[in-house]
Structure formats: C-alpha cells, structure tokens
Scaffold this motif. Structure first.
Motif, mmCIF file in Angstrom:
data_model
loop_
_atom_site.group_PDB
_atom_site.id
_atom_site.type_symbol
_atom_site.label_atom_id
_atom_site.label_comp_id
_atom_site.label_asym_id
_atom_site.label_seq_id
_atom_site.Cartn_x
_atom_site.Cartn_y
_atom_site.Cartn_z
ATOM 1 N N UNK A 98 -1.672 11.932 10.508
ATOM 2 C CA UNK A 98 -2.177 10.965 11.485
ATOM 3 C C UNK A 98 -2.478 11.626 12.817
ATOM 4 N N UNK A 99 -2.975 12.827 12.766
ATOM 5 C CA UNK A 99 -3.331 13.508 14.011
ATOM 6 C C UNK A 99 -2.116 14.081 14.698
ATOM 7 N N UNK A 100 -1.446 13.238 15.474
ATOM 8 C CA UNK A 100 -0.315 13.749 16.236
ATOM 9 C C UNK A 100 0.946 13.908 15.398
ATOM 10 N N UNK A 101 0.995 13.216 14.277
ATOM 11 C CA UNK A 101 2.215 13.292 13.487
ATOM 12 C C UNK A 101 1.886 13.101 12.016
ATOM 13 N N UNK A 102 2.878 13.381 11.191
ATOM 14 C CA UNK A 102 2.698 13.095 9.769
ATOM 15 C C UNK A 102 3.523 11.868 9.436
ATOM 16 N N UNK A 103 2.879 10.893 8.849
ATOM 17 C CA UNK A 103 3.612 9.672 8.506
ATOM 18 C C UNK A 103 3.764 9.581 6.999
ATOM 19 N N UNK A 104 4.840 8.982 6.599
ATOM 20 C CA UNK A 104 5.079 8.768 5.169
ATOM 21 C C UNK A 104 4.831 7.299 4.888
ATOM 22 N N UNK A 105 4.010 7.011 3.881
ATOM 23 C CA UNK A 105 3.666 5.627 3.576
ATOM 24 C C UNK A 105 3.665 5.426 2.067
ATOM 25 N N UNK A 106 3.761 4.172 1.696
ATOM 26 C CA UNK A 106 3.719 3.871 0.276
ATOM 27 C C UNK A 106 2.445 3.124 -0.076
ATOM 28 N N UNK A 107 1.860 3.442 -1.236
ATOM 29 C CA UNK A 107 0.730 2.636 -1.709
ATOM 30 C C UNK A 107 1.082 2.058 -3.084
ATOM 31 N N UNK A 108 0.786 0.788 -3.225
ATOM 32 C CA UNK A 108 1.096 0.125 -4.484
ATOM 33 C C UNK A 108 -0.131 0.198 -5.383
ATOM 34 N N UNK A 109 0.058 0.738 -6.576
ATOM 35 C CA UNK A 109 -1.045 0.839 -7.536
ATOM 36 C C UNK A 109 -0.596 0.240 -8.868
ATOM 37 N N UNK A 110 -1.558 -0.036 -9.736
ATOM 38 C CA UNK A 110 -1.210 -0.652 -11.024
ATOM 39 C C UNK A 110 -0.390 0.293 -11.893
ATOM 40 N N UNK A 111 -0.829 1.533 -11.936
ATOM 41 C CA UNK A 111 -0.110 2.514 -12.753
ATOM 42 C C UNK A 111 -0.589 3.896 -12.381
ATOM 43 N N UNK A 112 0.230 4.882 -12.680
ATOM 44 C CA UNK A 112 -0.183 6.266 -12.469
ATOM 45 C C UNK A 112 -0.804 6.754 -13.765
ATOM 46 N N UNK A 113 -1.940 7.493 -13.679
ATOM 47 C CA UNK A 113 -2.619 7.921 -14.894
ATOM 48 C C UNK A 113 -2.336 9.377 -15.222
ATOM 49 N N UNK A 114 -3.059 10.296 -14.599
ATOM 50 C CA UNK A 114 -2.952 11.693 -15.012
ATOM 51 C C UNK A 114 -3.039 12.619 -13.820
#
Lengths: 173, 826
Positions: A98-114
């Motif tokens: 994020x420019x000045x810093x690194x942020x940790x965020x979560x993203x919700x997805x249906x499923x992980x593929x490959x």
C-alpha cells in the motif's frame, strides 16, 4: 517479511524458475490468479466482525493470530451474485503493497484451484472491457488449454475505493 | 586495530542530547555562582566535545570547545556568571544541538546564528583564549590541563624481558608521555640480576610513571600501542578526585525530615512501622520533635503532634527511602536529603604525598590569578574535576544541579532497549491475556457440566494463571513507563525564555516529576503542555506592575504538578495570575458567534468556551499566543489520547488547567455492549452512567427519539443501530442508554444490551486496514473474536446532527430558567 526482503526473494525466484508462479481461485466458475508470493496463507471461512457503515463487499475484520485484518468478499466486490459461505469457501490471506506500508488482508473466494508457473510471454495484456472488473485491476490474461485465467493486480484492487488508506490527518498515529 | 566507529555514533548522539539537556537545566539553576553546577555543565560540554572529536564532527567539537573555554573561565572564577552570560550559554546549547542535528543528517545548521554566537562567545572570552579557540581539539586539551593542572595519571609499565629485541625503546615512549604533561619517572630496579648474569639484550627494568596531564587514558595507551602485547600496563588516575571518587556520587546515608499531617493516624498509618521499614535499609537514628505537642487539655488522641528527623546510614537509593513513605506522601511533608561522606568526614583522608604533586602542578602551570581559587576549590569540594575520567562522563550519573537525592536515583542501572522490542513484548503478552481469558472461559464451562477434584484443580490453576498473566501484563506495561520529568525538563527553559520576552518575573515550581507515564503518551503530551504553560505565562500572569498594584508579590508563580489518580495521570498547571475573565470570554464568544446573548451560562461553562475553535481573548495578538489557534487544538490533542482537559479559575487569584491522561494507550478498561449481533466496547472512562429509560423520558424531534430528559438537562441521543445502519428494533419499550461524555458534552447511546466490563488490549485498525471514523480501534475478546472499540468523540461528530444538539441546548437552557424561576419564587 519486510517489503524489500520480499521483493528480493521475488526477484530471486523469477530468475531461478524463469517464470512467475500464480495461485488460481474460482469465483462464479471463472478462474482468477494472484501472484503466489503475495499469498500468506489460506484459511477456511470463519465468521468475521462486522464493521458498521461499510460497503457490503467489506465483510468485516478478522483476528489473524492477534493481528486484525479486513476481509473482502471478491464476489460482491466484482458485483457477482453472492452465495452462502460453505465448507469450500476459502479466505486467501494476501500481502498488499500500500505504498507506505504493507497490509495484510483477506479475500473470500469460492474455492482455490491450482498453481501455475507462467513466463512473461504467456501473459497477455488485458483487453479493454466494460463490466464489474475494472481493467486496472487486471495484470493480464493467460490461456491454459480451454480455460482463461484472469491475473489480478492485487495492489491495485486492494487499495481501491473504501480500502484505500486515507491521507493521514497527522493528529494521531 | 581498526574499530568501526559508526556503530557508536547513535549512542554518542543520544548521550550528547542528554548532555545538552543537563547543560540547559543546570544553566537555568545557575543563578547563584554554584561551583558544582558549573562543573556539571562543564563536564557535559566536555563529553560532547570529546565525543564529537572522536567521531570527526569537527564543527561540533570546535564550537563546543569555545563554550567549554568560557565555562572553564566561569569555573575558575575569571569570569562572573551574569544573566547575559547564561543567556549566551543557553543559546550556545541551542547551537550545539543544531550542529549535532546537522551531523545526524538533520537540517543544515543555521551558520549565521552559529557565527554570531561564536563571535559573542569569543568576545566574552579574554583575547588570550580567543587565539586558542582556533586550535585543534587535542592541543586545546593540553592547554586546559595547563590551566587547571589537577589531573594526574599513575602508569605502571612492566615490559617483557624481550621488549628491546623487538626494537622498542622505553625512553622514546617516556618522551612522548612527557609531551602530554609533566612526567615523573621512577625505575624499579629490583629484578635486575647480578651483573654476571645480565643478558645485554634483555630488559630487566620496570617503571612507575606519574603524569600530570589533562589527557585521557586513551591518549596514554596510544603511546604504548606498539608494545601492548609485550608489557603489562596499568593506568590509573590519581588525582584528588580519584582518592575519593565514589563518595561524592554515592551517598553515605539519608536525612529524612518527616513531618506528618495531624490526620495521619486517622488514615490508619503508623509511623513506627515506617521507621522499622527504614531500619531494614540500614542503621537509623531517630530524633523526635515534640515542639508542636499541644497542651494536655487540648490533646486529641486521634491526632498526631510529632514530627521526626531520621538519619539513615545506608547506601540505598533515594527511591528506596521514598518508597517507605509512599502511602503517606500526601499526608506529610517529607524531605529526604543525602548525607554525603564528604560532608560527614570533616577532612578528606587524602594522602599528603598525593596532594603535594597535584598542587605543585598548579603552582608551576596555573596562572597566578587562578591559583587561589583553584586551590580553594580543591580543598572544599572533594571531586571538583571529574572531566578527565577515562570513560565519557555519563550524563545520568552527573546531574547534581538537581537535588542531590536524584543523583543517586539516576544511578540505578538501566539498559537501552529498542521500543520495537518492547512493543513486540507487549503484543505477545496481550496475546497471552487473550489466551488466558479463553482458557478461563473454557474452565468455567467445564465446571458447569463436570465436577470432581480434577476440575477443581484445573480451576485453581487457571485462577493462578490469570493472576500471573495480569501481573506480567502490568510489569510489561511498566517497562514503557518513564517519569514525566522527561517532558517537564524542558519547561524551565521555556519559562525562562518566555518570561524574559514578556518582561514578567516568573518562578516555576515543579512537583511530581517522578510520576510515570507511557512513553507514547509522553511524546504526544509535550506540545499541548507547552501551549498551556505559554498560555499561563502570557494570559494568566500579570505584569510585575499589575501584580504589585494588586497586592501580590512581583514574582509570579506557575506550578506544575503531576500525580496519579485511578488509571490516569493528572497534570495540573496552576498560575497565581488574574484568572479567567468570564465577562470578557462571554463577550468574545458572542462576537465569534459561539453563544447567543440570551444564553444563560454558568462561570464554568463560560470558561469552557476557551476550548472552542477560533477563540482568543488576547487584546493584541502576540508572538506567544493569542492567534486563536490554541486551546481547541490543545483539547483536541489531549482528547485524541483519551484524556481530558479542564479549567478552574478564581478571578484575581489565578487559574488551574487540569490535564488528565490515561497511563497507557495500549490497554483500556472497557464496557462491553451489544448492538444488533455485534459486541462493541465503550471506554469506561467516557461513561457517566447507564440507565434504562422509558419512552416518556425521551422526546422526539421529527418523529425520532432524539432527546433524553435526564436530571436537569436534555441529552441528545444517538441510536447506535441507526448510526451503524443496522435493522432497528421496533418493539422495544424501554431503551438501554449509556450516557457518555466527551469534551464537556454528554450524549446518550442507545444500546441493546450491557455485558461485562473488561480490560482490553487496544489493537490498531490502521495497521492492516485504515482509520474508521467513530472507532478508536479494536480488540480481541476471550473467544478470539474481534470487537470494535467506540471512539466517543468520533461518534459524536458522526451521529449528532447540528439541529439535535442545538435543540438539546435550548431545552436544557429553558429547564434551567424554570429552575431559576422556581428558585426565585421559593
């Protein structure tokens, strides 16, 4: 890992494998990819704490071993129909520059593929297209057999709109 | 041997800044010619100069050298301390600070200012010293040594037998030593064998050398650098200072003047217990003063008429003595002074033969004019000159400008730790607390469904865990705590400068500077405090003429007092000036449209107006204050730290600004509430009261319940459900309302349920997300879920529309009018 360390490692990796690795996930039967080095971990869906008065795609905040991270529903972010969260619903915890810093965020997805290893010439620039997904958030497109994978620019996506860091007022740290 | 010096630069700078602070605070107390204080300043300057020279900050070294030379003249009595000179030295301190900052990649130093101060320093010095100022640091050290000549080194040099074979010649080294100062060489010939056994290539001699020089140990060791592997070298300092080097710093005992208030016994305190506690520290002599004992008729058995003088023979620290009286601090006059050995023993037990060479050196090298004073000083103070101690003088250990007890207090050993490490530790402990809370919850649930000795043991264990975790958390929090003197220390200078500018005479009295406060809070409280003090000086105190006319002493008084109260630290800034002029404030507020003419306000409410944005009563906008950007910023800054500021004023007698701040920003006591499906936390300090109100107590504006009739006022309500855009609960008859206060304004928050109260660790939302208006942060509850912490100020801003607020005010005003009328009728 700090930002610079992270970049060093990313470069090293690129040289070694002559390509970049991507983790792909599913959203409404479409496959998207993110740079795998940005993925910190995968979690099953757990209820989050709602933050009032936020756009509906911002599901709330989550306790990630003591750190409080925001969680974004990518379906809703892209204006796709929302679904009930089920056993395969996954929260991908990603590191966002994020420019000045690194942020940790979560993203919700249906499923992980490959995971895919892709060289630079396999990635095609995104075409101009309308719709929910702004081309700014797209790094490129990749054809894998029959499928097409949309590679996301996580930094652009996760620093947009409500997720942007507001200019600091300077009164308070 | 090469050492990378750069790793020490940070330490040098840090120590130099501390040294500058010591110089500054000492200079401010230097109104009387106090030799020990001058020495402190001199030592600080000398350390800075030495360090700067070592690290190649030649500008700093050169400049500081001039300052040092001037200080030396002060010390030796060639110059007298005058206010002008002190001001000049204070400016020099600023210059050194600037130069250090420039050396530290800071902003470029203002060369004009430095040149100007240098010129003035040089003109303050005699012409002779002016010339020396241009010389390099090393030579100047020689010169200083010639001036003072009280320093001596004893060098035991025992070379290996093979020294000569490797081409070294002791005589050359002795010559080099002689360049540093006067040298006395004694050869020890004892080990020389019979002439028949002598090997011409072997060296049998060893030497004892006495060097009268101002040089450092390093200077001496440098000369022996090439032979250090082939000899035994012992360098010791043998001045008067080294004879009794420690006694001046380490106290031999404490004299405690303990004058309890008459009510001491009523609070259950027993002096004899305290004396017993003191006796544990060392031998105590107790002297009792019965002077104030009343006649037998008037004797009240519950009152205490005695006071005591205690002499404690112990090497304990000031704090340890003070701790004994901790519980009665507020109920007695306590004076703890150090008894130093030097003061105890009438004549220092110095060996005459050591004294003799030192004074010899004086005679030979010191100018005749200085001779007398130097000798006088060496006789009266045991350690007048520590400046050439081999180690750089630790500022912490040499601050005798303050009261002597603190000297001992500051000596307690300490280490420097990166705050990041401490914060990481605090975070980790925070996690531990959460885990512990979770375990506790599980334990309780288990106890409900199962019984037996195992469960009991588990519960006992969990309880112990809880206690230990709490203690651990408290201890860790205390690591971040520093005495507030770090903030207060800069105020004497401020008061000195500002009062000079305003032409007022001001005495600053600081108490409670040992009160501890979180480092983060401290860093942020400095500026608001500066503002409040300037305000007291500028607006509060009258000019000397006005004061005399009002029958007050010419010298104004500003008191700074810090103390703990509950989970807060309170800082009172009291002046004995004219007090707030309520009429003028009201008039001004009227002009600025902050109030309307028909508003009836109490004096307190009027005084509160000075915290409103855009408010200033100063007739003329001065350099110091009165630009109208002041008190509102002060209040905002303090409240952003979770604190309050209040003002009390008595016209003609002065005013008091009371700042209360949380001890730490890392944890807070919270009230857990439920709104819809989520748990939120209200900081307990903001809550005035929680009530269950029925519909009748609430009146509506535009169909919505927006005002609560509570006691003698109307309080605007914020329904958290509607503010948070959550579904409203339609079929509720009574509302649970948490009445909260911020900035002197009350608001009722409608909540669904009140849960327990709990201490929570504040987690920033900004780290991975961003600042959200209305929330101060978040915390993790016992079950691992996240709860948001409400920020009352932000909520008020968000949830209170202007109309509601003004209606509340109007109706409250009406209510008060009615009361007044009723009162008038009755």
């Amino acid at each position: 890992m700090s930002d610079s360390e992270w970049k060093d490692q990313a470069e090293m990796y690129e040289q070694k494998a002559d390509g970049q690795q991507f983790l792909s996930f599913l959203l409404d039967d479409e496959e998207y990819g993110v740079d795998i080095l940005r993925v910190q971990e995968l979690r099953g869906w757990t209820p989050v704490t709602h933050v009032p008065d936020m756009p509906s795609y911002l599901k709330g905040v989550l306790n990630l071993r003591g750190a409080i991270i925001p969680v974004v529903d990518l379906r809703e972010r892209f204006g796709l129909a929302s679904v009930e969260y089920g056993p395969t619903t996954v929260v991908i915890v990603i590191k966002v520059d994020s420019g000045t810093c690194e942020r940790v965020m979560g993203i919700i997805v249906d499923a992980v593929a490959e995971t895919y290893t892709l060289s630079a010439d396999e990635i095609q620039p995104p075409p101009q297209m309308g719709g929910a997904i702004n081309t700014e958030y797209i790094l490129g497109l990749v054809a894998q057999g029959e499928k097409m994978i949309v590679l996301m620019d996580i930094d652009e996506l996760m620093n947009s709109d409500e997720l942007a860091i507001e200019p600091s007022t300077g009164t308070d740290g | 041997m090469s050492i990378d010096l750069s790793q020490f630069i940070a330490t040098f700078l840090e120590e130099s800044y501390e040294g500058l602070e010591i110089m500054e605070s000492s200079l401010l107390t230097l109104d009387s010619a106090d030799e020990e204080t001058i020495n402190t300043i001199f030592r600080a300057a000398h350390s800075i100069k030495g360090g700067a020279g070592t690290f190649g900050f030649s500008e700093v070294a050169d400049f500081t050298h001039i300052v040092e030379t001037l200080l030396d003249e002060l010390r030796s009595g060639v110059q007298q301390t005058t206010p002008e000179l002190i001001n000049l030295l204070l400016e020099s301190v600023d210059c050194i600070k600037m130069l250090l900052e420039a050396a530290q990649d800071g902003p470029e130093a203002d060369q004009d200012q430095i040149n100007q101060v240098t010129r003035r320093l040089n003109s303050a010095l005699g012409s002779e010293t002016e010339a020396s100022s241009t010389e390099t640091v090393t030579t100047s050290q020689n010169e200083v040594s010639a001036d003072t000549g009280k320093q001596a080194w004893e060098i035991d040099f025992v070379p290996d037998a093979g020294l000569l074979r490797s081409g070294h010649e002791p005589a050359f080294m002795f010559e080099a030593l002689a360049d540093l100062g006067e040298l006395d060489v004694t050869a020890i010939t004892k080990p020389v064998p019979k002439i028949t056994k002598i090997q011409p290539e072997e060296l049998y001699l060893s030497w004892r050398l006495t060097l009268f020089s101002d040089c450092t140990e390093d200077d001496i060791r440098e000369i022996f650098e090439w032979v250090e592997d082939e000899c035994k070298l012992i360098v010791t300092q043998t001045t008067l200072a080294s004879e009794i080097p420690v006694t001046s710093a380490v106290t031999q005992g404490w004299r405690v003047q303990f004058k309890p208030h008459m009510s001491l016994l009523e609070t259950g305190n027993e002096p004899s217990f305290m004396f017993e506690a003191l006796a544990e520290l060392g031998d105590v002599e107790i002297g009792c003063d019965i002077e104030s004992l009343s006649d037998f008729d008037a004797f009240d058995p519950e009152k205490l008429y005695l006071s005591w003088t205690l002499r404690l023979q112990s090497e304990c620290l000031f704090d340890e003595v003070q701790e004994v009286f901790e519980w009665v601090e507020d109920e007695c006059d306590l004076e703890i002074t150090a008894i130093e050995k030097a003061a105890e023993i009438s004549a220092p037990e110095t060996k005459p033969e050591k004294l003799a060479p030192a004074s010899n050196a004086e005679e030979t090298s010191a100018p005749a004019t200085q001779n007398e004073s130097v000798q006088a000083s060496s006789a009266s103070t045991p350690a007048p000159d520590q400046k050439t101690k081999p180690e750089p003088v630790k500022p912490a250990a040499s601050s005798p400008a303050k009261a002597t007890p603190k000297k001992a207090a500051a000596e307690s050993s300490s280490i420097r730790v990166d705050t990041d490490k401490i914060d990481a530790l605090i975070n980790r402990v925070g996690e531990l607390v959460i885990t512990q809370a979770m375990l506790g919850q599980v334990g309780e649930e288990l106890a409900e469904i199962a019984a037996g000795s195992e469960v009991e043991r588990l519960q006992a264990g969990l309880e112990q865990l809880e206690r230990n975790t709490r203690d651990l958390q408290e201890d860790v929090m205390r690591v971040r705590m520093l005495p507030i003197s770090f903030v207060f220390n800069r105020f004497p200078r401020l008061v000195h400068d500002v009062s000079g500018k305003l032409g007022k005479k001001v005495e600053l009295v600081i108490t409670g500077e040992q009160t501890e406060i979180d480092k983060t809070v401290m860093e942020k409280i400095g500026d608001p405090m500066v503002h409040l003090i300037r305000n007291s000086l500028d607006h509060g105190l009258e000019s000397p003429e006005e004061r005399v006319a009002a029958g007050k002493p010419e010298m104004g008084r500003v008191e700074l007092d810090a103390y703990h109260q509950g989970g807060f630290i309170i800082i009172d800034i009291t002046d004995d000036g004219r007090g707030l002029n309520t009429e003028k404030i009201f008039q001004k507020a009227l002009e600025n449209g902050l109030v309307t003419a028909d508003q009836q306000l109490t004096d307190n409410e009027i005084n509160e107006l000075i915290f409103k944005p855009g408010f200033s009563t100063a007739d003329a906008v001065s350099d110091l204050s009165g630009r109208g950007v002041g008190m509102d910023v002060v209040r905002r800054n303090i409240e952003s730290l979770g604190g309050h500021v209040r003002v009390k004023s008595e016209p003609g007698h002065g005013s008091t600004f009371s700042v209360s701040l949380p001890l730490t920003l890392a944890i807070l006591d919270g009230q857990l509430i439920r709104v819809h499906e989520e748990t939120y936390i209200i900081p307990l300090v903001s809550i005035v009261e929680t009530i269950l109100a029925d519909q009748e107590a609430m009146s509506s504006i535009a169909g919505e319940n927006k005002l609560l009739h509570f006691r003698d006022e109307y309080i605007p309500l914020i329904n958290l459900r509607s503010l948070f855009k959550l579904p409203l609960d339609e079929n509720q008859e009574n509302s649970l309302i948490a009445i909260v206060e911020n900035g002197g304004q009350k608001v009722g928050l409608i909540v669904d349920e009140l849960h327990g109260q709990q201490q929570v660790v504040i987690k920033s939302l900004e780290v991975n997300f961003k600042r959200i208006e209305g929330f101060a942060g978040a915390t993790i509850l016992g079950d691992g879920s996240v709860a948001l912490i409400l920020d009352i100020a932000g909520l008020m801003q968000r949830g209170l529309d202007h109309e509601t607020a003004s209606t509340a005010k109007k109706r409250s005003g009406q209510l008060r009018d009615e009361d007044n009328q009723q009162g008038a009728v009755a």
